[in-house]
Design an enzyme around this catalytic site. Sequence first.
Site, PDB file in Angstrom:
ATOM      1  N   ASP A 198       0.820  -1.211   0.000  1.00  0.00           N
ATOM      2  CA  ASP A 198       0.000   0.000   0.000  1.00  0.00           C
ATOM      3  C   ASP A 198       0.860   1.271   0.000  1.00  0.00           C
ATOM      4  O   ASP A 198       2.040   1.237   0.361  1.00  0.00           O
ATOM      5  CB  ASP A 198      -0.869   0.057   1.262  1.00  0.00           C
ATOM      6  N   HIS A 215       3.774  -2.175   3.058  1.00  0.00           N
ATOM      7  CA  HIS A 215       3.788  -0.825   2.492  1.00  0.00           C
ATOM      8  C   HIS A 215       5.077  -0.593   1.724  1.00  0.00           C
ATOM      9  O   HIS A 215       6.154  -0.564   2.330  1.00  0.00           O
ATOM     10  CB  HIS A 215       3.633   0.204   3.616  1.00  0.00           C
TER      11      HIS A 215
HETATM   12 ZN    ZN Z   1      -2.505   3.113   3.376  1.00  0.00          ZN
END
Ligand code: ZN
Length: 478
Positions: free
Chosen positions: A286, A430
């Site tokens: 992400d 991430h």
């Molecule tokens: Zn996020």
Amino acid sequence: MKKTLSSLFVLFLILAVFAACRGDEPALSSSPGDVSPMGSEPRTEPLPDHATVEYGEPDLIADNIGPLWAYVRYPQAGDATDYLIARWADEMYQDAFDEIQALRETDASAEGEINIQFNSYLVDDRYASVLERGVFIASGMERPRHIVRAFNIDTKSGLMLDNANILDPAKQARALALLREKILEAYPGADRVVDGLDDMDDSWLTHIAIGHEGIIVLPAPDADRPPGYEELTVTLPYDELGSAFWLGEEQTTTATSVLSVSAAAPFVPLWDDVDPTLPMVALTFDDGPSQHTDQILDLLETHGGRATFFVIGNLVERRQDTVRRAFDMGCEILGHSWDHRNLTKLTRQEIETGILDTRDVIESITGPGPQLYRPPYGAVSETLKEVSRDLGFALVLWSVDPRDWQTRNADLIVPAIMNNAKDRAIILSHDLYGPTADAMTRVIPELRARGYQLVTVSELLYYADIDPEAGHVYYKGN
Ligand code: ZN
């Protein structure tokens, strides 16, 4: 400059004819004290007296200082059509703005005006039609360019109607013959000056609206038409159209959802290297794309596998190459909102814009993709699910969260993933963080060594026989 002014004079003559008198001076002669920049309170002028507004409240894009004078009106009805219509209006404005900017690169005094008005109709309390029309003119143009756009909506089903939903394509010849007859009635002698009237094709029926008395037709504007014929408008009465008009009978089978402009097609895997009987996980990243994303792509390339990237819309443009590379490798690129705001705290309109703008910027690189996205923070509300359903999107969360955003420490991230990874898991990470990319130098080969196939979220769901349903939340592939 003289030419500009005479062109603009023509513009205002035409505006006076079709948009009626606005009771104010043309924008170009407004005094400096009269100006207000975009974004501040625009002049709120009434619509032309004869404007019909039966659907939506008028909204406005205005610029009173130039070099592009703008006055673009469009309706907002508080329903699913708003985004589509507002986006069209914004595109018209942006295109005109870009054109003026381009002109000013060679001529610093170049300027122009865009003026668009609308009528809207609501027929039988169900069928809404919006007819937008206007003109754009810029320095150096002999005559204004006409802008026309019709939107037809079945407010009961929430579907946008195609023309084929309104007029039976098999009876098009009949509608065209009637159109020609009505044009000649309204504009005697038009056949002598308007090209193509004797050999009409379906393009003449591109812009149609559902009126109270009949179908309103605005044959597409044609720059070569003589003055007075640029924008023909006629109504084809329902009783004369007969069975060529079939709204309400056959239409809903092909009408497209107002917002799912590219309706989701069933997912079909592109790669035949997945064995559904063997374990698999979906690595998801992400908040990128970032400077660390390529490092992760290198690892996937080396060890074999694909991942899913939930990207932030406003980061995509500056890292288009990375996004394209990931896509070409078979990775999946999905949205994670435009700017990472918590979608559960936003209005419906803001949610729609956040999801759809992100989808659009991704699709500008990848083409149409799966209608899936991941909301920031994994925050989900009933409203968010409802809006997602209306938009045709399913939500994807995760089953393994290594909290890499919190620890930012590869030595902690690696075991947090490896101790929890199991068959059909969706693993959150991430690609925004260097330590996460570093952790992947161990995680990716280790997962491969343990026999996991690294697949995308869509593949994971596909091999689990899950056909993602709009408005639903998915955590894993079993
Ligand atoms: Zn996020």
